[in-house]
Design an enzyme around this catalytic site. Structure first.
Site, PDB file in Angstrom:
ATOM      1  N   PRO A 159       4.626  -0.152   2.753  1.00 14.30           N
ATOM      2  CA  PRO A 159       3.567  -0.972   3.350  1.00 14.30           C
ATOM      3  C   PRO A 159       2.632  -1.564   2.289  1.00 14.30           C
ATOM      4  O   PRO A 159       2.284  -0.905   1.307  1.00 14.30           O
ATOM      5  CB  PRO A 159       2.821   0.030   4.248  1.00 14.30           C
ATOM      6  N   ASP A 160       2.251  -2.796   2.491  1.00 12.89           N
ATOM      7  CA  ASP A 160       1.350  -3.558   1.613  1.00 12.89           C
ATOM      8  C   ASP A 160       1.947  -3.898   0.250  1.00 12.89           C
ATOM      9  O   ASP A 160       1.249  -4.436  -0.610  1.00 12.89           O
ATOM     10  CB  ASP A 160       0.016  -2.834   1.400  1.00 12.89           C
ATOM     11  N   SER A 161       3.217  -3.629   0.049  1.00 14.85           N
ATOM     12  CA  SER A 161       3.794  -3.883  -1.277  1.00 14.85           C
ATOM     13  C   SER A 161       3.992  -5.361  -1.549  1.00 14.85           C
ATOM     14  O   SER A 161       3.840  -5.815  -2.701  1.00 14.85           O
ATOM     15  CB  SER A 161       5.127  -3.153  -1.413  1.00 14.85           C
ATOM     16  N   LEU A 164       0.330  -7.388  -0.509  1.00 11.78           N
ATOM     17  CA  LEU A 164      -0.764  -7.085  -1.432  1.00 11.78           C
ATOM     18  C   LEU A 164      -0.171  -6.839  -2.820  1.00 11.78           C
ATOM     19  O   LEU A 164      -0.025  -5.715  -3.277  1.00 11.78           O
ATOM     20  CB  LEU A 164      -1.542  -5.861  -0.952  1.00 11.78           C
TER      21      LEU A 164
END
Length: 399
Positions: A159-161, A164
């Protein structure tokens, strides 16, 4: 996961189970008989042991005579949820993944594994951490692969890799090498995990209130979406199901258009008028849904949709961070009725804090709540009850 941690989770499961039994015994028969649950919602997906603090909250609610609230929290933690892997040595993570996948396989259930150890995780913010470097990350991913083996698993990869990147938070160098490394790390994980015979890997596509379709599609392509099963939306966030379904349709369609030689900049995004976007899709995307990239969504806390912060009050409202008044969303299922959506999962563990939210103030209290929030990942009893009370659809039968 260490032996001590496994024992703690086992104890928590025993406490939660005992508390739930007490809840059911205390309620009248009409109140503790749950509504019928389709088999695809419960039998097909794995429910891990609860957070260690859920059982004590249930027991405390029972002591206070709050039987219905206790039943609600117990029902929440007994709903299928993801199992998060956030660090540890390769040997530790291999053993822990093997234990989870073995337990799920014995029940003929699908485990959802949230893999979360990318170097520079969360831009070193609330969920900071991750592997020390690319080599350490690759060894850790190899251990995940060994733990799964040839058994079924759904992988929520980092997640968020992609939403973001290091370049998004000022942590890259002038050459962009850290962002290039991030893409290479994600591609390595896809290469390692997707070829497993019964595993599906989903990449990070943020959510519909964040990146435009035109921005997220090139990131997915750079991260190796062509070799993955698809992508995930809304992890730890609150966007509504209808909004996510439309965004997912646009992202999958744009990916198909780009795979055919088109440019992501030409695709309609979530802010186009929908009639205009549909007309563009009809004219430009002719790939069958079965041949397109699919998506899954996190519905663990989106029952009330996103929080709208009060205007002009906070310099940084942090609308993603423990927002007040939210509720559990649609129950997990592999039967979504949408040919592009493989599943609705509860990926973020409902009842666990997003972090100590100060919303741009000096803190340490969360100004929306008047007290200090628990650290990221810690059990948040007040929020757990909010999610139960505001669930859409309701978690318990109506009185």
């Amino acid at each position: 996961m260490t032996v001590r941690a496994r024992r703690a989770r086992t104890l928590a499961a025993v406490v939660a189970g005992a508390a739930l039994a007490a809840v059911c015994a205390a309620l009248p028969a009409s109140a503790h008989t749950p509504p019928p649950v389709p088999a695809h919602r419960s039998a097909a997906l794995y429910t891990p042991p609860a957070n260690a603090q859920a059982g004590p909250q249930i027991a405390d609610l029972l002591k206070q005579g709050q039987v219905r609230d206790a039943a609600g929290v117990a029902a929440m933690v007994r709903t299928p949820q993801a199992v998060w892997y956030t660090g540890g040595t390769p040997d530790q993570v291999r053993a822990s993944v093997d234990s989870t996948v073995t337990a799920a396989n014995r029940r003929h259930q699908l485990p959802v594994l949230a893999v979360y150890d990318i170097p520079g995780r969360d831009c070193s913010q609330y969920s900071a951490g991750g592997a020390a470097d690319t080599a350490a990350y690759q060894a850790w991913i190899d251990a995940i692969r060994a733990g799964i083996g040839g058994r079924p698993a759904a992988i929520i990869l980092e997640p968020d890799s992609l939403a973001l990147l290091p370049s998004d938070c000022g942590q890259d160098d002038a050459q962009g090498s850290r962002t290039a490394d991030r893409y290479a790390q994600i591609r390595y994980a896809v290469h390692a995990l997707e070829p497993l015979s019964r595993t599906k890997v989903y990449l990070d596509a943020g959510h519909s209130g964040w990146h435009s379709v035109n921005d997220i599609v090139p990131r997915l392509v750079a991260g190796g979406i062509d070799e993955a099963s698809g992508y995930f939306l809304n992890v730890s966030n609150y966007r509504s199901d209808d909004e996510l379904a439309w965004y997912g349709t646009l992202v999958s369609s744009c990916l198909a258009y780009v795979a055919g030689g088109g440019a992501a900049a030409d695709c309609p995004n979530q802010w186009w008028p929908q009639d205009d976007a549909r007309a563009w899709l009809i004219a430009n995307v002719h790939t069958a849904p079965a041949a397109m990239k699919h998506f899954v969504t996190d519905t663990s806390r989106n029952g009330q949709g996103p929080w709208t912060p009060p205007a002009g009050v906070y310099s940084d409202p942090q609308d993603w961070c423990n927002p007040p008044g939210r509720g559990l969303g649609a129950r997990p299922t592999l039967d979504t009725g949408n040919p592009l959506q493989d599943a609705r999962f509860w990926i973020k563990i409902p009842g666990e804090s997003d972090g100590q939210c100060t919303r741009g103030t000096a803190g340490p209290a969360d100004p929306e709540r008047g007290y200090q929030d628990p650290a990221a990942g810690a059990w948040f009893p007040q929020q757990a009850l909010e999610l139960v009370h505001q669930a859409v659809p309701p978690l318990l039968p109506t009185r």
